[in-house]
Enzyme design. Sequence first.
Site, PDB file in Angstrom:
ATOM      1  N   GLY A 215       2.457  -4.858   5.932  1.00  0.00           N
ATOM      2  CA  GLY A 215       2.476  -3.773   6.912  1.00  0.00           C
ATOM      3  C   GLY A 215       1.759  -2.588   6.303  1.00  0.00           C
ATOM      4  O   GLY A 215       1.648  -2.483   5.091  1.00  0.00           O
ATOM      5  N   THR A 216       1.275  -1.696   7.172  1.00  0.00           N
ATOM      6  CA  THR A 216       0.380  -0.683   6.639  1.00  0.00           C
ATOM      7  C   THR A 216       0.865   0.765   6.737  1.00  0.00           C
ATOM      8  O   THR A 216       1.540   1.227   5.836  1.00  0.00           O
ATOM      9  CB  THR A 216      -0.995  -0.854   7.279  1.00  0.00           C
ATOM     10  OG1 THR A 216      -0.793  -1.043   8.668  1.00  0.00           O
ATOM     11  CG2 THR A 216      -1.684  -2.047   6.701  1.00  0.00           C
ATOM     12  N   THR A 217       0.562   1.477   7.817  1.00  0.00           N
ATOM     13  CA  THR A 217       0.832   2.918   7.773  1.00  0.00           C
ATOM     14  C   THR A 217       2.114   3.334   8.482  1.00  0.00           C
ATOM     15  O   THR A 217       2.313   3.033   9.659  1.00  0.00           O
ATOM     16  CB  THR A 217      -0.348   3.702   8.385  1.00  0.00           C
ATOM     17  OG1 THR A 217      -1.527   3.294   7.710  1.00  0.00           O
ATOM     18  CG2 THR A 217      -0.152   5.200   8.203  1.00  0.00           C
TER      19      THR A 217
ATOM     20  N   GLY B 228       1.853   3.371   2.725  1.00  0.00           N
ATOM     21  CA  GLY B 228       1.050   2.239   3.173  1.00  0.00           C
ATOM     22  C   GLY B 228      -0.433   2.476   2.974  1.00  0.00           C
ATOM     23  O   GLY B 228      -0.847   3.543   2.520  1.00  0.00           O
TER      24      GLY B 228
ATOM     25  N   GLY C 138      -6.611  -1.806   7.696  1.00  0.00           N
ATOM     26  CA  GLY C 138      -5.290  -2.446   7.693  1.00  0.00           C
ATOM     27  C   GLY C 138      -4.321  -1.805   8.660  1.00  0.00           C
ATOM     28  O   GLY C 138      -3.209  -2.312   8.862  1.00  0.00           O
TER      29      GLY C 138
END
Lengths: 282, 232
Positions: A57-59, A192, A232
């Site tokens: 998972g990113t931000t 992230g 991402g």
Amino acid sequence: MRIPNFASGRQGESSVIGPGTSYDGASFSELLQVDYPHLAFDWSRYAGAEPLSVPHGTTVLAFKYSEGVIVAGDRLATEGLRVASRDIQKVYATDDHSMIAIAGAAGPAIEMARIMRIELEHYEKIEGQALELDGKANKLSQMIRANLPAAMQGLAVVPLFAGYDLRRQHGRMWKFDVTGGRYEEAEFESSGSGSLYARESLKKSHNPGATEREALEMAVQALTDAADEDRGTGGIDMLRGIFPTVIFCSQPGIRQADETDIREVYEEMIARRASDHGGAAS
Amino acid sequence: MSMPFYVSPEQVMQDKAEYARKGIGRGKSSITVEYDSGIAVMAENQSSLSKIGEIYDRIAFAGVGKFSEFDQLRKIGVRYADMKGYQYSRDDVRARALANSYSQAIGDVFTRELKPLEVEVIVAEVGDPELSGHEDNEIYRIQFDGSISDHRGFCVIGGSEEELASYLQSNFQQNAPLGEVLRMGQAALQRAADGQGSVPPENLEVCLLEKARNGRKFRRLSTDELRGHLSS
């Protein structure tokens, strides 16, 4: 007094409650380790193995606004350069006045959010009283530290934790590192792969006195800026109708933002950027 | 040489039962009643030590008798429920299984140990119209010897159990509103509090399992809220 402990994992034995025989505290994750070691996964067994490739998972981001604190996260999970999922959830309510936003390896991160929720509920039921916000943050830091062997295998979980402190009457937030280090942030924070861009965006736009609507605008703007620069991070997907998760936390409790409001804020922002020659549109 | 004296198993069991009954009889009663949108659990309780507690999303616990013993049982129940919900799903945590486990554990102590548990407990589960097979409320009572029974409408445990049960028998109505049920419960507990003129709201512990709530249905009523309901 000897009461057969049917809650213990060791049901085959004649286990009884008492010091040393079975877990008798108020922590769910410790209960898991003591009485159900087969469910509390032991990552240290895999020390030295090749790092795993799993969805990440990113931000996610958090910041204060006039009523309390807001937490938001995009919905994309990636595995290398591939999209693993377009609609995973990275922001979770852990109880009525706290939430966790996860970035990093999706599997362990989602599991950690789940255990964190049970942990807080379990403590409250056993003790008859909820933990203070500080206590909740501290507990999470211990859980992240326990995940360190997994982090060494590339399964790092680096969450944000935020909530409304009912005692001090204001919103608070913490970021963590993989060793369980916890750092309280005064205004805003992000975690992230796209966090650098989200933080830059919030640096310009953040206003701690913002209304709920203005806070939603700042969150959507920061996530869009992150998605713009970081492959991402997922942007708002109008085609599929996938919107970021945005949760407000204030004195009365937590409330998730409506998708219609997010859509409206997003469309206004796009229109503004399109007419604003240069700037963010370029 | 002295003869080892003989006591028949019947006599041992009878003595234990009498001992447990006496212990429970000294304590105050607790009432569990269904109302139109949930289940109310009430107890006369002047102390800040709770007799009623949350076990899981739809499940509440009530105990009478020796505090340290039923509170230990409550904690075991919370661990059991949280563990089961974690391993399987939140919907898999059901009152009947928990009540059965209590029955086993309490019965085990009664037969094996010299001193039986001086407790009676209630496990109540509120129904959910949204979940098939889960629409109805369930109320289970487990006694000091592990005997278990299920109840419709209401259930009384503790001290003046028989008197209170017969009072509720003649006053209970199905689908009554909350205020009415709480007033009936207060009146019933008042009858059990011999020597006292009344049981004021501050001496009552009242918890609800509210059907309409999301997620965790358990809620503790504050004295002010209770006062409001009693006078409504």
